[in-house]
Scaffold this motif. Sequence first.
Motif, mmCIF file in Angstrom:
data_model
loop_
_atom_site.group_PDB
_atom_site.id
_atom_site.type_symbol
_atom_site.label_atom_id
_atom_site.label_comp_id
_atom_site.label_asym_id
_atom_site.label_seq_id
_atom_site.Cartn_x
_atom_site.Cartn_y
_atom_site.Cartn_z
ATOM 1 N N ASP A 78 0.828 -1.209 0.000
ATOM 2 C CA ASP A 78 0.000 0.000 0.000
ATOM 3 C C ASP A 78 0.860 1.256 0.000
ATOM 4 O O ASP A 78 0.559 2.224 -0.697
ATOM 5 N N ARG A 80 3.933 1.595 -1.166
ATOM 6 C CA ARG A 80 4.567 1.756 -2.482
ATOM 7 C C ARG A 80 3.573 2.293 -3.494
ATOM 8 O O ARG A 80 3.890 3.165 -4.289
ATOM 9 N N ASN A 81 2.344 1.781 -3.464
ATOM 10 C CA ASN A 81 1.323 2.232 -4.410
ATOM 11 C C ASN A 81 0.929 3.682 -4.163
ATOM 12 O O ASN A 81 0.683 4.431 -5.094
ATOM 13 N N GLU A 85 2.427 6.837 -7.725
ATOM 14 C CA GLU A 85 1.652 7.300 -8.865
ATOM 15 C C GLU A 85 1.307 8.780 -8.725
ATOM 16 O O GLU A 85 0.790 9.216 -7.719
ATOM 17 N N THR A 92 7.280 6.264 1.841
ATOM 18 C CA THR A 92 7.417 4.832 1.603
ATOM 19 C C THR A 92 8.432 4.267 2.567
ATOM 20 O O THR A 92 9.255 4.972 3.122
#
Length: 93
Positions: A78, A80-81, A85, A92
């Motif tokens: 989660d 990293r996501n 973007e 992170t």
Amino acid sequence: LPVYFAPANPGDNGAVFMSAAEISSLLVSYGNIRKPLQLQKLSTILQKHGFVPRKIGKGKRGFVLYQLQDLDNQRKIDARNAGGEGGEGGDTF
């Protein structure tokens, strides 16, 4: 108990359904428990820690929970996501 499992809601990403017998087996395997607890006593302890008993299908009773190793992996994914973007998101790991 809170070292190995965390309560979850049905449908939560990464949550699994386990019976009290399966949870007891894992606690004996991974914990410092020499002999398993009575299943009724284990269920009472789980409920005191915020786990909600569920009934799935015909007569299959247990708890929806996270195994904490899976929870830690999900948090990393989660994070990293969220940061990867569009330049938005948090820190992170």
